[in-house]
Design a protein around this motif. Structure first.
Motif, mmCIF file in Angstrom:
data_model
loop_
_atom_site.group_PDB
_atom_site.id
_atom_site.type_symbol
_atom_site.label_atom_id
_atom_site.label_comp_id
_atom_site.label_asym_id
_atom_site.label_seq_id
_atom_site.Cartn_x
_atom_site.Cartn_y
_atom_site.Cartn_z
ATOM 1 N N PRO A 9 0.821 -1.214 0.000
ATOM 2 C CA PRO A 9 0.000 0.000 0.000
ATOM 3 C C PRO A 9 0.850 1.256 0.000
ATOM 4 C CG PRO A 9 0.064 -0.963 2.189
ATOM 5 C CD PRO A 9 0.752 -1.936 1.278
ATOM 6 N N GLY A 10 0.287 2.336 -0.514
ATOM 7 C CA GLY A 10 0.984 3.609 -0.463
ATOM 8 C C GLY A 10 1.151 4.303 -1.792
ATOM 9 N N SER A 11 0.728 3.659 -2.874
ATOM 10 C CA SER A 11 0.910 4.274 -4.188
ATOM 11 C C SER A 11 -0.170 5.296 -4.527
ATOM 12 C CB SER A 11 0.955 3.188 -5.279
ATOM 13 O OG SER A 11 2.113 2.391 -5.141
ATOM 14 N N MET A 12 -1.221 5.384 -3.717
ATOM 15 C CA MET A 12 -2.249 6.412 -3.870
ATOM 16 C C MET A 12 -2.406 7.122 -2.528
ATOM 17 S SD MET A 12 -3.327 6.225 -7.043
ATOM 18 C CE MET A 12 -5.030 6.631 -7.402
ATOM 19 N N PRO A 13 -2.545 8.455 -2.519
ATOM 20 C CA PRO A 13 -2.612 9.188 -1.248
ATOM 21 C C PRO A 13 -3.952 9.021 -0.544
ATOM 22 C CG PRO A 13 -2.864 10.688 -3.105
ATOM 23 C CD PRO A 13 -2.534 9.349 -3.690
ATOM 24 N N VAL A 14 -3.895 9.010 0.787
ATOM 25 C CA VAL A 14 -5.104 8.888 1.602
ATOM 26 C C VAL A 14 -5.104 9.958 2.692
ATOM 27 C CG1 VAL A 14 -5.373 6.419 1.196
ATOM 28 C CG2 VAL A 14 -4.026 7.196 3.138
ATOM 29 N N LEU A 15 -6.298 10.210 3.240
ATOM 30 C CA LEU A 15 -6.485 11.186 4.308
ATOM 31 C C LEU A 15 -7.181 10.524 5.488
ATOM 32 C CD1 LEU A 15 -8.169 14.027 2.198
ATOM 33 C CD2 LEU A 15 -5.791 14.046 2.976
ATOM 34 N N ASP A 16 -6.854 10.963 6.700
ATOM 35 C CA ASP A 16 -7.701 10.622 7.832
ATOM 36 C C ASP A 16 -8.661 11.776 8.074
ATOM 37 O OD1 ASP A 16 -6.220 12.624 9.110
ATOM 38 O OD2 ASP A 16 -5.087 11.229 10.364
ATOM 39 N N ALA A 17 -9.505 11.674 9.099
ATOM 40 C CA ALA A 17 -10.537 12.686 9.336
ATOM 41 C C ALA A 17 -9.937 14.061 9.602
ATOM 42 C CB ALA A 17 -11.433 12.255 10.488
ATOM 43 N N ASP A 18 -8.883 14.115 10.380
ATOM 44 C CA ASP A 18 -8.267 15.415 10.692
ATOM 45 C C ASP A 18 -7.710 16.065 9.433
ATOM 46 O OD1 ASP A 18 -8.885 15.271 13.386
ATOM 47 O OD2 ASP A 18 -6.953 14.392 13.942
ATOM 48 N N ALA A 19 -7.055 15.274 8.604
ATOM 49 C CA ALA A 19 -6.495 15.828 7.369
ATOM 50 C C ALA A 19 -7.599 16.294 6.424
ATOM 51 C CB ALA A 19 -5.608 14.793 6.683
ATOM 52 N N ALA A 20 -8.705 15.512 6.360
ATOM 53 C CA ALA A 20 -9.830 15.910 5.513
ATOM 54 C C ALA A 20 -10.428 17.226 5.996
ATOM 55 C CB ALA A 20 -10.891 14.823 5.502
ATOM 56 N N ALA A 21 -10.513 17.398 7.300
ATOM 57 C CA ALA A 21 -11.071 18.628 7.858
ATOM 58 C C ALA A 21 -10.253 19.843 7.474
ATOM 59 C CB ALA A 21 -11.152 18.515 9.376
ATOM 60 N N GLY A 22 -8.958 19.649 7.294
ATOM 61 C CA GLY A 22 -8.083 20.768 6.982
ATOM 62 C C GLY A 22 -7.991 21.123 5.517
ATOM 63 N N ILE A 23 -8.456 20.250 4.640
ATOM 64 C CA ILE A 23 -8.317 20.486 3.199
ATOM 65 C C ILE A 23 -8.998 21.779 2.746
ATOM 66 C CG2 ILE A 23 -8.994 19.643 0.911
ATOM 67 C CD1 ILE A 23 -6.657 18.131 1.792
ATOM 68 N N PRO A 24 -10.258 22.070 3.149
ATOM 69 C CA PRO A 24 -10.897 23.285 2.625
ATOM 70 C C PRO A 24 -10.172 24.580 2.973
ATOM 71 C CG PRO A 24 -12.544 21.799 3.539
ATOM 72 C CD PRO A 24 -11.202 21.259 3.943
ATOM 73 N N GLY A 25 -9.308 24.560 3.973
ATOM 74 C CA GLY A 25 -8.582 25.770 4.330
ATOM 75 C C GLY A 25 -7.568 26.200 3.303
ATOM 76 N N ASP A 26 -6.939 25.242 2.623
ATOM 77 C CA ASP A 26 -5.924 25.595 1.625
ATOM 78 C C ASP A 26 -6.017 24.726 0.374
ATOM 79 O OD1 ASP A 26 -5.101 23.229 2.742
ATOM 80 O OD2 ASP A 26 -3.059 23.882 3.189
ATOM 81 N N GLY A 27 -7.184 24.129 0.156
ATOM 82 C CA GLY A 27 -7.385 23.289 -1.019
ATOM 83 C C GLY A 27 -8.866 23.107 -1.272
#
Length: 283
Positions: free
Chosen positions: A147-165
């Motif tokens: 595993p690892g060839s495609m990027p994944v997010l956990d809940a905390d990372a997903a929560a932060g995406i709208p701030g700069d993406g």
């Protein structure tokens, strides 16, 4: 072979036994897809079940379709006859989202030779191509994967995406807006997420829209460049957004939030939003 494959190209590979074919027909509220598979499927197709083969055990902590343990998933793909360089064709009978889950999982494990049948079972059947009720028993393959060839997010990372993406929600608009919620704990969406429903990937003929049209779709959502995350109800349908973005020629792969809204909504500490987001583009 990557991304999408036409019925003509698929038929050529299937006709000479040059690809493993995976039938992953599945519906959110049932009935199970296996009965349809047993009635008729593409020649040589092996049935894989989303709930048991392509996901780990569901839980409130991880969601309805968490990523399976890699070793178990590798064993599933080996049993289906997949080897290290075997071309794989996946299909469903809906919008290609479930087949995209197979595509994404194999890519996550580092397998590049995988494609989703454009138009799926419906297109194959409409063209009167061969179907069979015969259940294959393929020899086990020698597939290995990490595993690892495609990027994944956990809940905390997903929560932060709208701030700069841009965080994209692949569910139907009525579920995104919170007007209905058939399976998850609370209606609505992750705050800041924009709706990019899987249905928007298809044209009126049931095949995937041209790359140029999909590129325009994602550009309107602000998702053509920069940091992009994707989620859906349980991490299945969202895989089609990843595929659609690759088909559109967008270079950076968006990161998948596998727990998706089923995990998010089950956690009372997480806020949910309803209605449209500011700047939302109508699908």
């Amino acid at each position: 072979m990557r991304g999408l494959i036409s019925t003509t190209e698929a038929a050529e590979l299937i006709g000479v036994g040059a690809a493993v074919v995976l039938d992953v027909r599945w519906r959110l509220t049932g009935p199970p897809g296996r009965a349809d598979y047993e009635r008729a499927h593409l020649p040589g197709a092996v049935f894989l079940d989303v709930d048991t083969d392509l996901a780990g055990p569901p839980s409130t902590e991880r969601g309805r379709h968490p990523l399976p343990e890699p070793d178990r998933l590798v064993a599933v793909f080996r049993t289906a006859g997949i080897g290290g360089s075997t071309p794989v064709i996946a299909y469903d009978d809906a919008d290609g989202s479930v087949a995209a889950r197979v595509w994404w999982l194999l890519r996550w494990l580092g397998h590049e030779q995988v494609a989703v049948l454009d138009g799926g079972f419906a297109a194959w059947q409409a063209e009167e191509r061969p179907l069979t009720p015969d259940i294959p028993h393929p020899a086990a393959g020698d597939f290995t994967g990490e595993p690892g060839s495609m990027p994944v997010l956990d809940a905390d990372a997903a929560a932060g995406i709208p701030g700069d993406g841009v965080l994209l929600d692949a569910r139907a608009p009525v579920r995104y807006r919170g007007e209905t919620e058939p399976v998850d704990a609370r209606p609505g969406h992750i705050p800041g997420a924009r709706n990019s429903p899987a249905s928007a990937h298809l044209g009126p003929d049931g095949r995937w829209r041209p790359a140029s049209e999909l590129a325009e779709h994602f550009a309107a959502l602000g998702a053509s460049t920069g940091k992009v995350g994707v989620y859906c109800g349980s991490g299945v349908t969202a895989c089609s957004v990843v595929l659609a973005m690759e088909h559109a020629g967008i270079e950076a792969s968006p990161a998948l939030y596998p727990g998706s809204y089923s995990q998010w909504s089950a956690d009372e500490r997480r806020e949910v939003a309803q209605g449209h987001e500011a700047g939302e583009v109508a699908p």
